[in-house]
Design an enzyme around this catalytic site. Structure first.
Site, PDB file in Angstrom:
ATOM      1  N   ASN A 113      35.734  49.246  33.381  1.00  0.00           N
ATOM      2  CA  ASN A 113      36.788  48.714  32.498  1.00  0.00           C
ATOM      3  C   ASN A 113      37.098  47.235  32.743  1.00  0.00           C
ATOM      4  OD1 ASN A 113      38.000  49.400  34.953  1.00  0.00           O
ATOM      5  ND2 ASN A 113      39.911  50.048  34.029  1.00  0.00           N
ATOM      6  N   GLU A 158      44.626  44.838  47.262  1.00  0.00           N
ATOM      7  CA  GLU A 158      43.648  43.830  46.857  1.00  0.00           C
ATOM      8  C   GLU A 158      44.365  42.599  46.318  1.00  0.00           C
ATOM      9  OE1 GLU A 158      39.748  46.500  45.864  1.00  0.00           O
ATOM     10  OE2 GLU A 158      40.978  45.928  44.152  1.00  0.00           O
ATOM     11  N   CYS A 215      43.745  51.088  34.621  1.00  0.00           N
ATOM     12  CA  CYS A 215      44.401  52.031  35.539  1.00  0.00           C
ATOM     13  C   CYS A 215      45.896  51.759  35.669  1.00  0.00           C
ATOM     14  CB  CYS A 215      43.718  51.987  36.895  1.00  0.00           C
ATOM     15  SG  CYS A 215      43.476  50.320  37.489  1.00  0.00           S
ATOM     16  N   GLU A 235      41.131  52.174  45.202  1.00  0.00           N
ATOM     17  CA  GLU A 235      42.071  51.905  44.107  1.00  0.00           C
ATOM     18  C   GLU A 235      41.736  52.933  43.043  1.00  0.00           C
ATOM     19  OE1 GLU A 235      43.119  50.955  40.612  1.00  0.00           O
ATOM     20  OE2 GLU A 235      42.043  49.057  40.840  1.00  0.00           O
TER      21      GLU A 235
END
Length: 494
Positions: free
Chosen positions: A164, A474, A299, A265
């Site tokens: 994505n 991150e 997400c 993640e």
């Protein structure tokens, strides 16, 4: 016009940056088998890419391991200069890189251009952070000792990324890893390998040494074998994965055998709460941005809208009008498009399943609700009202352009619904009551909160979740810590 745009998409793939082999030890590796990369807007084949398997994965790990000694010893300023050059090359080639994303991922070109700037910013950020890996001197309890703390790279990092954000999810990990002195093996998503390979071409041009950045593209069929090697090979010290919670759990099990460092993640299920005190127009604008970016395939995009009863009808009415007037479905290369296709047929079927389940239990379709007349993987942006917490769309992450609205009465009820899930990545709420803002921001069980904001990602901010949404952070000053070990040195006999 859709077909013409699809042909345009194929013809605008920039030859200078399209690579069809894997990248191992600075060299392009062709394999006997290849797999197709498809344009999700038309289903047409864009390119065939080498289908790397176990042998290539092992070679890449070995190359990364051998390159790690020299790269980790390179002075911080040298690492910084190389990363900065890589960033500059991304900016110089931003239009070409964006066209690759739109072709293989389908997102509108404007969004792809935004992703490339966001993606490049991680190389810029971590080029700067490379020079700020500071240790410590701790006061000792005795006169003849000194206690030193050093930070050192963990070693080879396996980087497994989703489709994505085919560029940004790589640089967010790789920028931090390389700045820390680690080397990497990237396994990009089978749907979108061209972006990872284009980054490899620019890494070579930037003077990133051979073996420091390796890419192993592979088909869906080879992915389990390649993933297992990356997670079990003793030469790999660290795994960083972005993707589904189910896949993350499999990788965690593999990693346990050699006790690797792991960053995950994983999936989200973001709530978006609109309280009675909210500015409705701002909430609608935030809802539109949060839900429909990348056609709902992020997400952190909202999966459940919770709207307080006093403002509910007004919000739904204005949200529906905004969806109908501001969103345009089409091929990503068409200038007016805001909603590209979903990534594949399976993604479309999931949206349909969530809608039919909700309607069968009494939900109402306010707007949208079916496949778009363009056909293929295109779906209408959809808004549902009269939704309950029993419906599938409020229990699973849809990953598509579906906005379900639940009406609630009290703040406590909204927080309880928002937190009644085993994941917690992002959460959003709109309120103009300062006391409520503090209460809700602290009570939401998520790693990231947007208060009166629908888009929260930035290079300076720590990105990550709680519960089953993952491990680690991150981006930001914290992102580099994921690739560093702390070594304690006791200096005695002084």
């Amino acid at each position: 016009p859709g077909l013409a745009a699809a042909r345009r998409g194929r013809s605008v793939l920039p030859a200078a940056l399209v690579r069809r082999g894997g990248l191992v030890d600075g060299r392009w590796v062709e394999t006997p088998a290849a797999f197709p990369v498809l344009d999700p807007a038309s289903g047409q084949e864009l390119a065939r890419v080498s289908d790397c398997g176990a042998a290539e994965a092992r070679s890449a790990v070995q190359a990364a391991h051998e390159a790690c000694a020299a790269w980790s010893r390179l002075p911080a300023k040298e690492k910084s200069v190389r990363l900065r050059r890589w960033y500059e090359l991304m900016i110089e080639n931003k239009e070409e890189l964006a066209r690759i994303i739109t072709a293989e991922n389908g997102k509108p070109l404007k969004e792809a251009q935004g992703e490339i700037l966001y993606s490049a910013s991680f190389l810029e950020w971590f080029a700067e952070e490379a020079r700020r890996v500071y240790g410590d001197v701790i006061p000792a309890a005795t006169k003849d000792r000194r206690i030193l703390v050093l930070k050192q790279p963990v070693g080879v990092a396996a980087i497994i990324t989703p489709w994505n954000f085919p560029s940004a999810m790589i640089t967010r990990k790789v920028g931090a890893a390389l700045a820390a002195g680690c080397t990497v093996v990237v396994k990009p998503a089978e749907d979108t390998p061209l972006s990872a390979l284009a980054l490899g071409e620019l890494a070579n041009q930037a003077g990133i040494p051979a073996g420091v950045y390796n890419v192993i593209p592979c088909s869906r069929q080879q992915a389990p074998a390649v993933g297992e090697i990356l997670c079990t090979d003793p030469l790999v010290a660290k795994i960083s994965f972005t993707g589904s919670t189910a896949t993350g759990k499999i990788l965690l099990k593999h990693a346990a055998g050699t006790v690797k460092r792991v960053s995950m993640e994983l999936g989200g299920h973001a709530p978006f709460i609109v309280f009675d005190s909210a500015n409705v127009d701002r909430a609608v604008a935030g809802a539109l941005a949060s839900k429909y970016r990348n056609s709902g395939q992020t997400c952190v995009c909202t999966n459940r809208f919770l709207v307080q009863k006093g403002i509910h009808d007004k919000f739904v009415e204005k949200f529906a009008k905004a969806i109908e007037s501001e969103l345009h479905v089409g091929n990503g290369f068409d200038a007016k498009t805001t909603q590209g296709p979903l990534i594949n047929e399976k993604a479309v079927e999931k949206v349909e399943r969530h809608i039919s389940d909700a309607v069968s239990q009494g939900a109402s379709i306010v707007t949208g609700g079916k496949r778009h007349r363009l056909g293929k993987n295109f779906f209408e942006p959809t808004l549902l009202s009269n939704v309950t917490a029993k419906m599938l769309c409020t229990q699973e992450e849809t990953f598509g352009p579906l906005a379900p609205v639940i009406k609630f009465e009290t703040e406590a009820e909204a927080v309880a619904i928002a937190n009644a899930t085993n994941v917690g990545l992002a959460g959003y709420f709109y309120s103009q009551d300062p006391a409520q803002i503090w209460r809700v921001a602290e009570q939401l069980e998520v790693g990231m909160v947007g208060v009166n904001e629908g888009i929260i990602s930035s290079v300076e901010s720590p990105f990550g979740g709680v519960k089953e949404s993952g491990l680690g952070r991150e981006g930001s000053k914290y992102g580099i810590d994921e690739y560093l070990e702390i070594k304690y040195v006791c200096f005695g006999g002084l």
